[in-house]
Design an enzyme around this catalytic site. Structure first.
Site, short mmCIF file in Angstrom:
data_model
loop_
_atom_site.label_atom_id
_atom_site.label_comp_id
_atom_site.label_asym_id
_atom_site.label_seq_id
_atom_site.Cartn_x
_atom_site.Cartn_y
_atom_site.Cartn_z
CD1 TRP A 109 -1.33 1.83 -0.70
CD2 TRP A 109 0.23 0.25 -0.86
NE1 TRP A 109 -0.33 2.16 0.17
CE2 TRP A 109 0.64 1.21 0.11
CE3 TRP A 109 1.06 -0.84 -1.12
CZ2 TRP A 109 1.85 1.10 0.80
CZ3 TRP A 109 2.26 -0.95 -0.43
CH2 TRP A 109 2.65 0.01 0.51
CD GLU A 118 -4.10 1.36 5.12
OE1 GLU A 118 -3.55 1.25 6.24
OE2 GLU A 118 -3.90 2.33 4.37
CD GLN A 133 2.09 -3.29 15.60
OE1 GLN A 133 3.22 -3.03 15.99
NE2 GLN A 133 1.02 -2.78 16.16
CE1 TYR A 144 3.25 -7.87 15.61
CE2 TYR A 144 4.63 -7.41 13.69
CZ TYR A 144 4.35 -7.26 15.05
OH TYR A 144 5.18 -6.50 15.83
CE1 TYR A 185 -4.99 4.08 9.81
CE2 TYR A 185 -4.69 1.80 9.11
CZ TYR A 185 -4.39 3.14 8.98
OH TYR A 185 -3.52 3.55 8.01
CG ASP A 198 -1.90 4.93 11.81
OD1 ASP A 198 -1.90 6.17 11.98
OD2 ASP A 198 -1.30 4.36 10.87
CB CYS A 206 8.94 21.76 12.79
SG CYS A 206 8.54 20.53 14.06
CB THR A 256 4.33 -7.25 19.77
OG1 THR A 256 4.32 -7.26 18.34
CG2 THR A 256 3.84 -5.90 20.27
#
Length: 354
Positions: free
Chosen positions: A31, A44, A49, A89, A127, A145, A206, A308
């Protein structure tokens, strides 16, 4: 409050360091091949999830099948759900389908480049609006998010509970202050990539981080303790019996789930809450509910599916019938024809027992 959080923070240098890193190391994602707002929107919604590696093949097939908003708007809902099958979902797919129809009617098939208009479309919240506006239209909208909150909770040492809605709103304001006005597309995608590849939930890398010098949590050695997130509520468990009912020709009974709620309008094998009936009385229950007589046979297996906020524990039984049934929500189909219907993952797994 916001000014205090970013007091002494070198916003300009942070933007430069992040965007330079992103331009050099950005992930090669389908994308990102262009700035097509429709493709960004679809990606998106799919990414909510769901892991990027899982989404990529779904996205490619979906765009091939529905290359434009108009193509998706004109598609039958069952075809859209079938294309989404296994991604989970499913309300995301239904909302996207509804919203794209709205785009075709109201905006002549062009995704609006106005943030307020985007928020009126079903399934688009702050978002997704921020992602579309910044990535497709290069407008400085925050796209916050869980990944983004994790990054900034560490960078700015924000210790508010990210599970709370008010904390998300706080981060939206913070990112709104720090986002690059010159290149918000690269800034937001840079934060997304940073959270996905470097500033990970556990064991953040890090030493490889391009904005390590800006990170307050790293400076204090507390990056592993952030973000703060309260534990989710315990998941509700429901036990079911699911029936693989075949007639004398080997056709299998399937039912369409209700129009609303969990897994709406997907197909499944008849599924009955165990608390409602005992095995002894199951044939009578099935006749009263579905209008067919069955002969219950062997238990074939068990499976568990975790949503969930919910867990299904399912016992799978074979059953036979000599009755015929066909209506809007019940069908008897051949084993080969099962592939034409969109099934949720647990019922896809049951097919191996047929």
């Amino acid at each position: 409050m916001i000014e205090k959080l970013i007091e002494g923070f070198d916003t300009t240098r942070f933007q430069i360091d992040l965007i330079e890193w992103y331009n050099k190391y950005k992930r090669d994602l389908p994308w990102r091949k262009d700035q097509d707002p429709y493709k960004i929107w679809v990606s998106e919604i799919m990414l909510q999830q769901t892991q990027v590696d899982t989404v990529i093949p779904y996205f490619q097939r979906f765009i091939e099948q529905f290359p434009t908003p108009k193509a998706l708007a004109e598609a039958d809902e069952q075809d859209v759900l079938k294309a989404w099958e296994g991604l989970g979902y499913y309300s995301r797919a239904r909302n996207l389908h509804t919203a794209v129809k709205d785009v075709v009617i109201r905006y002549n098939g062009r995704v609006p480049n106005d943030g307020k208009q985007l928020l009126t479309l079903k399934g688009i919240g702050p978002y997704t609006r921020g992602a579309i506006m910044s990535i497709a239209f290069n407008e400085p909208y925050p796209a916050v998010d869980g990944n983004v909150m994790r990054v900034f909770s560490r960078v700015l040492k924000i210790e508010d509970d990210i599970a709370q809605a008010k904390t998300r709103r706080l981060f939206e304001k913070v990112v709104g202050k720090i986002i690059s006005k010159e290149n918000p597309s690269a800034f937001n995608q840079g934060i997304m990539d940073l959270g996905a590849t470097i500033c990970t939930p556990k064991s953040p890398q890090c030493l490889l981080c391009p904005v390590q010098s800006h990170c307050r949590a790293y400076a204090e050695g507390i990056e592993q303790w952030l973000p703060v997130k309260s534990k989710a509520k315990k998941k509700k468990r429901i036990s079911y019996i699911s029936l693989l009912i075949q007639d004398e020709h080997g056709q299998i009974m399937i039912e369409k789930r209700p129009n609303e709620g969990l897994l709406a309008n997907l197909w499944q094998f008849p599924m009955i809450p165990i608390k409602e009936v005992s095995l002894k009385h199951l044939p009578k229950y099935v006749y009263e509910k579905y209008g067919i007589h069955i002969r219950l046979e062997n238990k074939q297996g068990e499976l568990r599916h975790v949503f969930t906020h919910l867990i299904w524990d399912i016992e799978i039984f074979q059953a036979k019938t000599t009755d015929k049934v066909e209506n809007d929500r019940l069908k008897q189909v051949s084993q080969e024809a099962l592939a034409d219907y969109p099934f949720p993952v647990p019922h896809q797994k049951m097919m191996e027992y047929i």
